[in-house]
Scaffold this active site. Structure first.
Site, short mmCIF file in Angstrom:
data_model
loop_
_atom_site.label_atom_id
_atom_site.label_comp_id
_atom_site.label_asym_id
_atom_site.label_seq_id
_atom_site.Cartn_x
_atom_site.Cartn_y
_atom_site.Cartn_z
N GLU A 1 0.29 3.64 7.73
CA GLU A 1 1.73 2.59 7.64
C GLU A 1 2.68 2.87 8.11
O GLU A 1 4.06 2.94 8.24
CB GLU A 1 2.27 1.89 6.24
CG GLU A 1 1.14 1.56 5.17
CD GLU A 1 1.42 1.33 4.45
OE1 GLU A 1 3.14 1.00 3.94
OE2 GLU A 1 1.52 0.51 3.40
N GLU B 1 -5.28 -0.69 0.61
CA GLU B 1 -4.48 -0.51 -0.11
C GLU B 1 -4.33 -2.27 -0.64
O GLU B 1 -4.68 -3.43 0.44
CB GLU B 1 -3.37 -0.22 -0.10
CG GLU B 1 -3.24 1.50 0.28
CD GLU B 1 -2.34 2.03 0.76
OE1 GLU B 1 -1.04 1.73 -0.10
OE2 GLU B 1 -1.51 3.03 1.64
N TYR C 1 0.08 -6.53 -0.29
CA TYR C 1 0.64 -6.04 -1.90
C TYR C 1 1.31 -7.93 -2.33
O TYR C 1 2.42 -7.83 -2.85
CB TYR C 1 2.05 -4.92 -1.89
CG TYR C 1 1.12 -4.07 -2.26
CD1 TYR C 1 0.33 -3.07 -3.58
CD2 TYR C 1 1.19 -2.80 -1.09
CE1 TYR C 1 -0.13 -2.15 -3.18
CE2 TYR C 1 0.21 -1.55 -1.02
CZ TYR C 1 0.18 -1.11 -2.07
OH TYR C 1 -0.98 -0.19 -2.05
N ASP D 1 5.63 7.32 -0.14
CA ASP D 1 5.63 7.38 -1.75
C ASP D 1 5.19 8.40 -2.57
O ASP D 1 4.38 7.82 -3.55
CB ASP D 1 5.13 5.66 -1.93
CG ASP D 1 5.64 5.97 -3.31
OD1 ASP D 1 6.67 5.45 -3.98
OD2 ASP D 1 4.39 4.60 -3.70
C1 GCB Z 1 2.10 1.20 0.18
C2 GCB Z 1 2.07 2.94 0.41
C3 GCB Z 1 1.03 3.46 -0.54
C4 GCB Z 1 2.45 3.39 -1.49
C5 GCB Z 1 1.91 2.29 -2.15
C6 GCB Z 1 3.09 1.84 -3.15
O1 GCB Z 1 1.90 0.88 1.04
O2 GCB Z 1 0.86 3.73 1.52
O3 GCB Z 1 1.02 4.89 -0.26
O4 GCB Z 1 1.96 4.08 -2.58
O5 GCB Z 1 2.45 0.94 -1.45
O6 GCB Z 1 2.42 1.65 -4.11
O7 GCB Z 1 3.69 1.01 -3.15
#
Ligand code: GCB
Length: 654
Positions: free
Chosen positions: A458, A547, A511, A214
């Site tokens: 990931e 994260e 997330y 990403d």
């Molecule tokens: C993740 C990734 C990261 C992305 C982020 C997102 O899990 O490791 O590279 O930018 O989520 O914002 O989706």
């Protein structure tokens, strides 16, 4: 990544793949041999920076092969066709107004003409051409002679060009670089070219480059290019490791010399006042430092980032002349240990309160930019962040130097991001991944700020080949560096992750209320608690929330908080923090926000001019969430550090 393909997309790949094969045959997969010391001036070494404006030409020919077919490296690039000015270091993508260059895939050509001082042309001197990094695949010629090929961005490579510049009367000397940003299932990061053959929907030869990470696949010469000299017998590599007790520290060293077997080595370790605190000789040994000043992380000590300076002096007799080489390496004395619940630096529990970053900025893309680097360190210290992960690739050596100097702790990640396709777990990919870890460790092994290696972000670690892949990769990393723990960052369910058994620290991304249950902040406490408890129950290893985050468009407000507003980002942080506060009393050893700043990505329906999960904008202005995090990080630092309050407030206004 959609790309206008001016015909011959198949040719593009045909061209890249034989080259990669050629490198493997020529030894590219044999691993990183020799040293890769950061080029530093010394009484025996001179340095010339080649940054500035280079000539540039993208090969828009069908198949992108004209540059090789017509041997553009044989003559000045301007004689082969139209060239434009291109800054180095910088990504080329955002420099012009041309969307074809922004999204270009294939070979681009760079060229610089350089005048060398006359004294560099003596034959007892070595002249080395070094690239801090170039993305992704590089071939380099000097005066039309190929000197090096290198696969992979984000890591340095170099070539001894003495015989070319000293043997040829050609002045100035011409450096030509061909760079290819095509990604395949076996590159790191992986990618794939997809041909769109439905003629009712796409023009002839239309293709896209698919990536599973990403961030925008910026390309170009991203880091400084330098020429430097050494004597013909020279210090090739230095490795230091440190141990310490209360009253004495030990600095174990190993030095390798190339060019002769008849040499002597003497070493002296100086403190920051320039006093010699220990001396040694020979290619390997141990220096004892009484009452050492340890290297401490920022906010853990009133004098963080303390570094000694190890001066290594080599003398050799060559052709009746005495050659001397001197290299000075900064050395931080510190130890790292992991228990089942803690991460210890110098025997004290360390809690990572930090960020994930990107090398990313307007205009220059991933190109090194001193103003941005220093601004970012000021923001990190303002925030009270004591650490970051180099998501998702090794950062510039210049950045790592400042981490060492300021005491910012680093989880050093290789470009193993987006490893999702089954074919990316095969032997070919694994062999390349091993080499990349060798190159990374060779580069960063002596850095006190680096406390852990991350071999991937990931990956599809639930796939069955992932078990062998990560077992081998992590064992190799540990063999290369037995002094640091190793991890990879997972978003796979704890019950099916096949790589996790091999890591020292569990790093998890999640997330909740964003990608899962979007808009439902109320599910966070339950889901996050379960996440931690499941991982800990399974592995009894300390856990970092590597994260978590939410996008916010700066200036977008809503109360009650709705997704993409600044309020939602803040509310999501607070929900996570309440769980962290419970679990950090047990085995959670860190929290790294995603992300420090907004950054560019491929275009997509979930991206608004890039990823907006930054707590700072791409231009480094704070969003509301930055203040929430700042308050929290300073509070944690105040609770856990032994700094006197006056020192803390002084640091606050840095
Ligand atoms: C993740 C990734 C990261 C992305 C982020 C997102 O899990 O490791 O590279 O930018 O989520 O914002 O989706």
């Amino acid at each position: 990544m959609a790309a206008a393909a001016p015909g011959g997309a198949a040719g593009l790949c045909r061209l890249l793949l034989p080259l990669l094969a050629a490198v493997t045959a020529a030894g590219g997969s044999r691993g990183a041999t020799g040293g890769m010391l950061y080029p530093r001036e010394s009484p025996s070494r001179e340095l010339k920076e080649l940054g500035g404006v280079w000539s540039f030409r993208a090969d828009f020919s069908p198949g992108r092969a004209a540059g090789f077919e017509q041997r553009w490296y044989r003559r000045p690039l301007r004689e082969t066709g139209p060239v434009i000015d291109m800054p180095v270091p910088a990504s080329f993508n955002d420099i012009t107004q041309d969307p074809n260059l922004e999204n270009y895939i294939g070979w681009v050509w760079y060229e610089k003409e350089v005048l060398l001082p006359q004294r560099w042309l003596q034959d007892d001197l070595r002249v080395v051409l070094r690239f801090g990094s170039a993305h992704y695949y590089s071939v380099v010629w000097v005066n039309g002679v190929q000197v090096v090929e290198h696969e992979g961005g984000h890591l340095p490579f170099e070539a001894d060009i003495s015989s070319i510049v000293q043997g040829s009367p050609q002045i100035p000397c011409r450096i030509t670089v061909a760079l290819n940003n095509t990604l395949t299932p076996h590159t790191l990061p992986p990618g794939s070219i997809e041909y769109m053959n439905d003629r009712t929907r796409y023009p002839k030869n239309y293709f896209v480059q698919n990536i599973r990470f990403d961030f925008f696949n910026y390309a170009g010469i991203h880091r400084p290019v330098v020429l430097y000299t050494t004597p013909s017998v020279y210090i090739d590599d230095i490795t230091v490791t440190t141990t310490s007790s209360e009253s004495v520290a030990k600095v174990q060293y190993q030095v390798s010399v190339v060019g002769s077997t008849l040499y002597s080595l003497s070493l002296s370790l100086r403190d920051q006042e320039g006093r010699v605190v220990a001396t040694g000789d020979g290619p390997a040994g141990e220096l004892k430092v009484p009452n050492p000043n340890l290297w401490w992380p920022y906010l853990m000590h009133e004098n963080p980032g303390y570094r000694y300076f190890l001066e290594v002096k080599m003398q050799a007799q060559a052709n009746e002349a005495l050659l001397e080489d001197i290299y000075t390496l900064p050395v931080g004395i510190r130890t790292v240990h992991v228990t089942s619940t803690q991460f210890l630096i110098n025997g004290k529990p360390f809690y990572f309160h930090g960020v994930n970053k990107h090398e990313d900025a307007d205009i220059r893309g991933k190109g090194l930019d001193w103003a941005l680097i220093v601004k970012d360190f000021n923001l990190l210290r303002w925030l009270g962040a004591n650490s970051f992960r180099t998501s998702h690739y090794p950062y510039a050596e210049e950045i790592m130097d400042l981490c060492d100097a300021y005491g910012i702790v680093v989880i050093d990640e290789c470009p193993g991001v987006g490893i999702k396709m089954p074919e990316s777990f095969g032997n070919k990919s694994l062999q390349h991944h091993l080499v990349v870890m060798e190159e990374l460790i060779r580069r960063d092994k002596n850095r006190p700020s680096v406390v852990m290696w991350s071999v991937a972000n990931e990956p599809a670690s639930e796939l069955s080949p992932a078990a062998y892949y990560f077992k081998t990769l992590i064992a190799h990393t540990k063999a290369l560096d037995p002094t640091r723990p190793v991890t990879f960052v997972s978003d796979t369910n704890y019950a099916v992750d096949r790589g996790a058994p091999y890591v020292d620290v569990i790093c998890v991304n999640s997330y909740f209320s964003w990608y899962h249950d979007p808009g439902h902040l109320e599910v966070i406490p339950l889901q996050l608690t379960a996440q931690f408890e499941n991982w800990y129950k399974t592995y009894q290893k300390p856990i970092i929330q590597s994260e978590y985050g939410a996008d916010s468009v700066p200036g977008l407000h809503s109360d009650p908080p709705l997704m993409f507003s600044e309020e939602y980002q803040k509310a999501m942080l607070r929900e996570y923090h309440s769980v962290f506060d419970k679990k950090r009393k047990e085995y959670v050893i860190g929290e790294l926000i995603w992300n420090f700043a907004d950054f560019m990505t491929n275009q997509g329906t979930t991206r608004v001019l890039g990823n907006k999960k930054g707590i700072f904008t791409r231009q480094r202005q704070p969003k509301s969430a930055a203040f929430v995090l700042r308050e929290r990080y300073w509070k944690i630092a105040n609770e856990s550090s032994c700094l006197p309050p006056i020192m803390k407030s002084h640091i606050l206004f840095l």
